[in-house]
Design a protein around this motif. Structure first.
Motif, mmCIF file in Angstrom:
data_model
loop_
_atom_site.group_PDB
_atom_site.id
_atom_site.type_symbol
_atom_site.label_atom_id
_atom_site.label_comp_id
_atom_site.label_asym_id
_atom_site.label_seq_id
_atom_site.Cartn_x
_atom_site.Cartn_y
_atom_site.Cartn_z
ATOM 1 N N ASN A 1 -0.911 -2.294 -10.211
ATOM 2 C CA ASN A 1 -0.236 -2.200 -11.507
ATOM 3 C C ASN A 1 1.239 -1.815 -11.391
ATOM 4 O O ASN A 1 1.776 -1.083 -12.214
ATOM 5 C CB ASN A 1 -0.974 -1.216 -12.417
ATOM 6 N N HIS A 2 1.861 -2.319 -10.331
ATOM 7 C CA HIS A 2 3.303 -2.129 -10.111
ATOM 8 C C HIS A 2 3.666 -0.684 -9.821
ATOM 9 O O HIS A 2 4.843 -0.317 -9.875
ATOM 10 C CB HIS A 2 4.146 -2.628 -11.294
ATOM 11 N N PHE A 3 2.669 0.129 -9.520
ATOM 12 C CA PHE A 3 2.926 1.552 -9.261
ATOM 13 C C PHE A 3 4.107 1.724 -8.307
ATOM 14 O O PHE A 3 4.128 1.156 -7.228
ATOM 15 C CB PHE A 3 1.681 2.231 -8.671
ATOM 16 N N GLY A 4 5.062 2.494 -8.721
ATOM 17 C CA GLY A 4 6.191 2.816 -7.868
ATOM 18 C C GLY A 4 7.392 1.912 -8.032
ATOM 19 O O GLY A 4 8.464 2.227 -7.514
ATOM 20 N N ASP A 5 7.258 0.811 -8.752
ATOM 21 C CA ASP A 5 8.418 -0.069 -8.926
ATOM 22 C C ASP A 5 9.402 0.533 -9.928
ATOM 23 O O ASP A 5 9.029 0.871 -11.057
ATOM 24 C CB ASP A 5 7.993 -1.465 -9.393
ATOM 25 N N PRO B 1 7.533 1.213 -3.590
ATOM 26 C CA PRO B 1 6.838 2.041 -2.603
ATOM 27 C C PRO B 1 6.805 1.336 -1.243
ATOM 28 O O PRO B 1 7.217 0.183 -1.121
ATOM 29 C CB PRO B 1 5.439 2.182 -3.197
ATOM 30 N N ALA B 2 6.301 2.030 -0.235
ATOM 31 C CA ALA B 2 6.282 1.512 1.142
ATOM 32 C C ALA B 2 5.633 0.136 1.211
ATOM 33 O O ALA B 2 6.037 -0.705 2.010
ATOM 34 C CB ALA B 2 5.550 2.499 2.051
ATOM 35 N N TRP B 3 4.632 -0.106 0.359
ATOM 36 C CA TRP B 3 3.895 -1.373 0.418
ATOM 37 C C TRP B 3 4.520 -2.475 -0.449
ATOM 38 O O TRP B 3 4.000 -3.579 -0.519
ATOM 39 C CB TRP B 3 2.431 -1.159 0.005
ATOM 40 N N GLY B 4 5.639 -2.188 -1.099
ATOM 41 C CA GLY B 4 6.200 -3.145 -2.057
ATOM 42 C C GLY B 4 7.432 -3.871 -1.562
ATOM 43 O O GLY B 4 7.884 -3.670 -0.436
ATOM 44 N N ASN B 5 7.969 -4.767 -2.401
ATOM 45 C CA ASN B 5 9.267 -5.357 -2.110
ATOM 46 C C ASN B 5 10.041 -5.502 -3.418
ATOM 47 O O ASN B 5 9.571 -5.067 -4.465
ATOM 48 C CB ASN B 5 9.128 -6.680 -1.348
ATOM 49 N N ILE C 1 6.784 7.828 -2.546
ATOM 50 C CA ILE C 1 8.230 7.760 -2.367
ATOM 51 C C ILE C 1 8.643 6.316 -2.627
ATOM 52 O O ILE C 1 8.104 5.399 -2.022
ATOM 53 C CB ILE C 1 8.630 8.173 -0.930
ATOM 54 N N VAL C 2 9.589 6.108 -3.542
ATOM 55 C CA VAL C 2 9.996 4.731 -3.865
ATOM 56 C C VAL C 2 11.492 4.510 -3.672
ATOM 57 O O VAL C 2 11.984 3.397 -3.793
ATOM 58 C CB VAL C 2 9.575 4.328 -5.295
ATOM 59 N N GLY C 3 12.208 5.576 -3.389
ATOM 60 C CA GLY C 3 13.614 5.453 -3.059
ATOM 61 C C GLY C 3 13.912 6.449 -1.952
ATOM 62 O O GLY C 3 13.312 7.531 -1.909
ATOM 63 N N GLY D 1 19.388 1.156 -18.876
ATOM 64 C CA GLY D 1 18.732 2.291 -18.246
ATOM 65 C C GLY D 1 17.724 1.839 -17.224
ATOM 66 O O GLY D 1 17.951 0.865 -16.522
ATOM 67 N N PHE D 2 16.590 2.534 -17.163
ATOM 68 C CA PHE D 2 15.602 2.219 -16.136
ATOM 69 C C PHE D 2 14.188 2.489 -16.638
ATOM 70 O O PHE D 2 13.982 3.244 -17.589
ATOM 71 C CB PHE D 2 15.857 3.066 -14.881
ATOM 72 N N TYR D 3 13.222 1.856 -15.965
ATOM 73 C CA TYR D 3 11.817 2.253 -16.128
ATOM 74 C C TYR D 3 11.156 2.281 -14.765
ATOM 75 O O TYR D 3 11.581 1.597 -13.841
ATOM 76 C CB TYR D 3 11.054 1.364 -17.117
ATOM 77 N N ILE D 4 10.152 3.140 -14.636
ATOM 78 C CA ILE D 4 9.395 3.240 -13.387
ATOM 79 C C ILE D 4 7.919 3.090 -13.720
ATOM 80 O O ILE D 4 7.401 3.844 -14.546
ATOM 81 C CB ILE D 4 9.567 4.612 -12.698
ATOM 82 N N TYR D 5 7.265 2.126 -13.086
ATOM 83 C CA TYR D 5 5.815 2.025 -13.220
ATOM 84 C C TYR D 5 5.204 3.206 -12.479
ATOM 85 O O TYR D 5 5.494 3.413 -11.304
ATOM 86 C CB TYR D 5 5.317 0.703 -12.647
ATOM 87 N N ASP D 6 4.367 3.980 -13.158
ATOM 88 C CA ASP D 6 3.959 5.252 -12.565
ATOM 89 C C ASP D 6 2.460 5.513 -12.571
ATOM 90 O O ASP D 6 2.026 6.659 -12.491
ATOM 91 C CB ASP D 6 4.722 6.405 -13.225
ATOM 92 N N LYS D 7 1.665 4.435 -12.628
ATOM 93 C CA LYS D 7 0.213 4.666 -12.624
ATOM 94 C C LYS D 7 -0.464 3.568 -11.815
ATOM 95 O O LYS D 7 -0.107 2.395 -11.930
ATOM 96 C CB LYS D 7 -0.297 4.677 -14.063
ATOM 97 N N LYS D 8 -1.445 3.939 -10.985
ATOM 98 C CA LYS D 8 -2.067 2.959 -10.108
ATOM 99 C C LYS D 8 -3.102 2.093 -10.803
ATOM 100 O O LYS D 8 -3.290 0.943 -10.457
ATOM 101 C CB LYS D 8 -2.729 3.661 -8.911
#
Lengths: 186, 186, 186
Positions: free
Chosen positions: A73-77, A61-65, C57-59, A101-108
């Motif tokens: 809790n990694h929301f958005g990674d 997300p905008a606040w992440g890297n 938005i994450v991507g 494959g992939f996973y997305i952390y999806d809960k704040k």
């Protein structure tokens, strides 16, 4: 005499009908037609471990890297992975396939992810793939996701995979146990 | 006399039971109940081709960027696409639908991707969608993924799609042939 | 006498066969075996609403950013969400579960997205999850996606979910009505 003919007719019909309904099609039922247990190992890229890493953050997300899993809790990674699959819980055992494959952390407010991935096998034991999708509320001891399809040895498979976090080390390594129960086997 | 009644009863039961088991439900079996072949065409945005591009990189690892597929076999690049589907291998043929979804390159040492996408049709020929998921080890001549569902003309479909790379040009264009075999038709 | 024995045999076979084919396995057919209607509510992070936001938005493509959905009909924007599910269309009703997963805007010339997500329930009413995948041409009044699997109360479910945009406010909030019809119930 007529009655005897009837018995023959009865069995003939039963055989023909039985085979058309059950012989050519898949086996399905409330009891698993196939059970498999595997482990897979995820090592997330942290900027320093490019040689060993099997996974990388590719969306944030905008606040992440992208070199450390974020706050909330990694929301958005979004993490992409190509992890070794082993038969036991040892990272150094010979892999029998790859989890890709992939996973997305999806809960704040708690660690939770959404998973889309495949087990890909190409060994004497197994050839083919199993495709998974589902929610992974990873703080629960066990979580169920769906087996949505399969190819090769797992042609058209459907079922449930129960995930357990077998181990984790900081925010770089974790190991999942995957208990696969197929309820449709072709 | 009784035996004749029995024959009638037998057939009645067979018809009633047969229709309840096979008439209302889907057709399923080891042989495809439906086969379809399509091509789709992917033109990746490279910073200069915004008019023609049908796909764009929207996620990349820390070491990547979004106007060129990255090193390490593009590991971590997430691409979103809306590609024309054609009946033959000509990019300029009239599209019969759109292939929409994403792929993620997910392996460091060889080109491999994970796919989640749909074929979306809205023509006189086909209306509805087919939903796909699975691993695409794209250096293999053919790869199998799962048809996990469908809508409209493809209501509740399940099956296997065999992918072949029909052509590629540098890292901007590729064309896939998709041979769809449905084993569950409703 | 023989004929009477035959009748008994007939019914015995019918019962045994009937139960093996229909009793243990799932119910499947052209009419839904289960219908459910829910609403879910998506509030996209815009740089200012971090407290209320349920999605981020994450991507994004090279030309985009992560605090506002981009041009070209948001093409390439990847959004992760954890949205409340309610029984009616009121955002402030008590949630009965969470809709968790992602969508990607995947078309340049009209709003269209691809969805991969789950409904996760943990209440007295429902326990378990429903897994969805499919294309969402969101300018259409209704759109069908696939129910590709389920767990818990929705063990092995398959079906169709019809989406309707019930409301939207600018580019920050939207509410979907999800009409789920299951055609495979176990």
């Amino acid at each position: 005499m007529r009655a005897q003919n009837l018995i023959s007719a009865l069995f003939l019909i039963f055989i023909v009908f039985g085979s058309s309904a059950m012989g050519k099609g898949p086996v399905r039922g409330r009891r698993p037609c196939r059970s498999l247990v595997f482990y897979f190992h995820d090592i997330i890229y942290n900027g320093k471990n490019s040689k060993n890493a099997t996974a990388a953050i590719v969306g944030a997300p905008a606040w992440g890297n992208k070199t450390i899993l974020g706050g909330k809790n990694h929301f958005g990674d979004l993490v992409v992975f190509d992890d070794p699959i082993t038969l036991d819980n040892n990272l150094h055992s010979t892999p029998v396939g790859r989890a890709q494959g992939f996973y997305i952390y999806d809960k704040k407010d708690v660690f939770t992810a959404w998973l889309g991935f495949s087990f890909v096998f190409n060994s004497t034991e197994h050839k083919g793939s199993i495709n998974f999708a589902g929610a992974d509320p990873l703080m629960n001891k066990t979580r169920d996701i769906s087996v949505v399809g399969g190819t090769g040895d797992f042609f058209m498979a459907r079922g449930i995979a129960t995930l357990t976090t077998d181990a984790f080390e900081g925010e770089v390594y974790f190991r999942l146990c995957v208990d696969i129960k197929l309820y449709e086997c072709w």
